[in-house]
Scaffold this active site. Structure first.
Site, short mmCIF file in Angstrom:
data_model
loop_
_atom_site.label_atom_id
_atom_site.label_comp_id
_atom_site.label_asym_id
_atom_site.label_seq_id
_atom_site.Cartn_x
_atom_site.Cartn_y
_atom_site.Cartn_z
N ALA A 25 0.70 -1.34 -0.05
CA ALA A 25 -0.10 0.06 -0.10
C ALA A 25 0.73 1.36 0.04
O ALA A 25 0.54 2.34 -0.52
CB ALA A 25 -1.03 0.03 1.19
N HIS A 122 -4.22 -9.59 -4.25
CA HIS A 122 -5.45 -9.29 -3.25
C HIS A 122 -6.44 -8.82 -4.04
O HIS A 122 -7.66 -8.30 -3.74
CB HIS A 122 -5.22 -8.23 -2.17
CG HIS A 122 -4.12 -8.90 -1.37
ND1 HIS A 122 -3.55 -7.98 -0.48
CD2 HIS A 122 -3.88 -10.01 -1.07
CE1 HIS A 122 -2.70 -8.72 0.52
NE2 HIS A 122 -2.80 -10.08 0.16
N CYS A 135 -23.36 -17.76 -12.59
CA CYS A 135 -23.55 -16.58 -13.26
C CYS A 135 -22.19 -15.74 -13.34
O CYS A 135 -21.74 -15.57 -14.59
CB CYS A 135 -24.61 -15.47 -12.42
SG CYS A 135 -24.53 -13.81 -13.40
N CYS A 154 -27.02 -8.35 -8.71
CA CYS A 154 -26.87 -8.65 -10.17
C CYS A 154 -28.14 -8.44 -11.04
O CYS A 154 -28.92 -8.70 -10.79
CB CYS A 154 -26.34 -10.01 -10.32
SG CYS A 154 -25.98 -10.65 -12.01
N SER A 194 4.80 -3.07 4.68
CA SER A 194 5.43 -3.43 6.19
C SER A 194 5.71 -4.78 6.26
O SER A 194 6.48 -5.32 7.21
CB SER A 194 4.44 -3.24 7.11
OG SER A 194 3.28 -4.07 6.72
P1 NAD Z 1 1.42 -2.67 3.94
O1 NAD Z 1 1.69 -3.58 5.08
O2 NAD Z 1 2.04 -3.01 2.53
O3 NAD Z 1 2.17 -1.40 4.63
C1 NAD Z 1 2.54 0.00 4.10
C2 NAD Z 1 3.94 0.47 4.31
O4 NAD Z 1 4.12 1.42 3.35
C3 NAD Z 1 3.86 0.80 5.71
O5 NAD Z 1 4.97 0.27 6.37
C4 NAD Z 1 4.34 2.52 5.53
O6 NAD Z 1 4.99 3.08 6.23
C5 NAD Z 1 5.10 2.36 4.09
N1 NAD Z 1 4.79 3.74 3.28
C6 NAD Z 1 3.74 4.60 3.43
N2 NAD Z 1 3.84 5.54 2.55
C7 NAD Z 1 5.08 5.22 1.99
C8 NAD Z 1 5.87 5.74 0.85
N3 NAD Z 1 5.38 7.09 0.39
N4 NAD Z 1 7.16 5.68 0.53
C9 NAD Z 1 7.60 4.25 1.09
N5 NAD Z 1 6.71 3.67 2.10
C10 NAD Z 1 5.38 4.04 2.34
O7 NAD Z 1 0.01 -2.25 3.69
P2 NAD Z 1 -1.13 -1.89 4.69
O8 NAD Z 1 -1.24 -0.63 4.69
O9 NAD Z 1 -0.93 -2.67 6.06
O10 NAD Z 1 -2.26 -2.46 4.08
C11 NAD Z 1 -2.41 -4.11 4.18
C12 NAD Z 1 -3.28 -4.57 2.76
O11 NAD Z 1 -4.33 -3.96 2.62
C13 NAD Z 1 -2.46 -4.45 1.67
O12 NAD Z 1 -1.57 -5.44 1.35
C14 NAD Z 1 -3.52 -4.35 0.50
O13 NAD Z 1 -3.95 -5.33 0.15
C15 NAD Z 1 -4.65 -3.34 1.15
N6 NAD Z 1 -4.49 -2.11 0.93
C16 NAD Z 1 -4.56 -1.65 -0.54
C17 NAD Z 1 -4.40 -0.40 -0.67
C18 NAD Z 1 -4.20 -0.12 -2.03
O14 NAD Z 1 -4.24 -0.97 -3.03
N7 NAD Z 1 -3.67 0.88 -2.60
C19 NAD Z 1 -4.59 0.54 0.20
C20 NAD Z 1 -4.72 0.13 1.60
C21 NAD Z 1 -4.66 -1.20 1.87
#
Ligand code: NAD
Length: 259
Positions: A25, A122, A135, A154, A194
């Protein structure tokens, strides 16, 4: 910015023909989509227990109305453009510096930036699927966003539609493909994750324990920092990726930064 680390990362990538990128993310926060674990993320603002309880396949089946009340309020993705990181990764693939991307993201931004080999484990939040297995009609997010009803049904068979995203309690998509791609790589570069979400974090750990190069570029700690050949703690992944790409393009003639 630590230019030596950037040169080291570029050198590792330049030496290998099979580089795979794993994204989370954090690569999309610069595009305007908040992550879950960051400062404004819903794990912090609403509590991880509440979020994981609702974004669960059993909860969705039991109470689609409550699921959609929550999903519409907190999970509908804003329409944003791919970030600098997404665009640089697409360019890196075109130039042959990376072979593909395994992403945990559901925002479709890698694909929209032009990356061709993307495994989205995901799912894709821009798609909805009818839950009736006979469907399985699909709909795009625009159709659901413009609907007056909270729970989308649907139009063909009347069953509930589900976002094409992996909920807690469901297996990831393309498990074998993603695992093979990571484990057969010579170098894995993780950006904006993370590394706490399994099974991808497990695949990355398994890869690193073979002794091959793991590069991590993230804001803050990850669960696999101790296994990385290079860990770069960054504020914004995009700026760093741009420097790495410039460095690769210069191919080390006199050093990337002219030293
Ligand atoms: P994650 O475990 O992938 O953590 C995100 C990491 O990115 C954190 O450690 C944060 O400190 C770091 N980060 C934030 N901004 C950054 C930047 N500009 N540069 C570098 N690093 C940066 O993700 P999560 O937030 O714990 O989400 C868990 C799950 O939720 C994801 O695996 C995904 O499936 C879903 N999710 C997806 C999206 C999306 O599609 N954009 C957004 C939120 C959550």
């Amino acid at each position: 910015m630590d230019v030596k680390i950037i040169e080291t990362i570029a050198e590792i990538l330049a030496k290998s023909k099979n580089n795979i990128v794993v994204t989370g993310a954090g690569i999309s926060t610069e595009a305007g989509i908040p992550d879950f674990r960051g400062e404004n993320g819903i794990y912090r603002t609403l509590g991880e227990d509440r979020v994981t309880k609702i974004l669960n396949i059993d909860f969705f089946k039991k109470d689609p109305r409550a699921f959609y009340d929550f999903y519409r309020k907190y999970l509908l993705l804003p329409f944003v453009e791919p970030s600098l990181s997404h665009r640089i990764l697409a360019d890196m693939e075109k130039e042959g510096y990376i072979k593909g991307i395994v992403t945990q993201n559901i925002d479709n931004l890698h694909q929209r930036a032009g990356s061709r080999r993307v495994i989205a484990v995901h799912g894709n939040a821009e798609r909805y699927i009818c839950t009736n297995p006979h469907c399985s009609k699909t709909y795009d997010a625009e159709y659901i966003n413009n609907l007056n009803d909270v729970v989308p049904l649907c139009t063909a068979c009347g069953n509930v539609l589900k976002p094409d995203v992996v909920l807690f309690g469901e297996p990831i998509q393309n498990y074998t493909y993603a695992r093979d791609m990571i484990l057969s790589a010579n170098v894995v570069m993780v950006i904006g994750s993370s590394l706490t979400v399994y099974p991808i974090a497990g695949f990355v750990g398994e890869f690193a324990r073979t002794g091959k190069d793991l590069i991590i570029i993230n804001r803050g700690k990850t669960n696999m920092d101790h296994l990385a050949s290079v860990k770069m703690d960054v504020k914004q992944a995009g700026i760093v990726l741009k420097e790495i790409y410039n460095c690769l393009s210069l191919k080390f003639k006199g050093g990337c930064f002219g030293e």
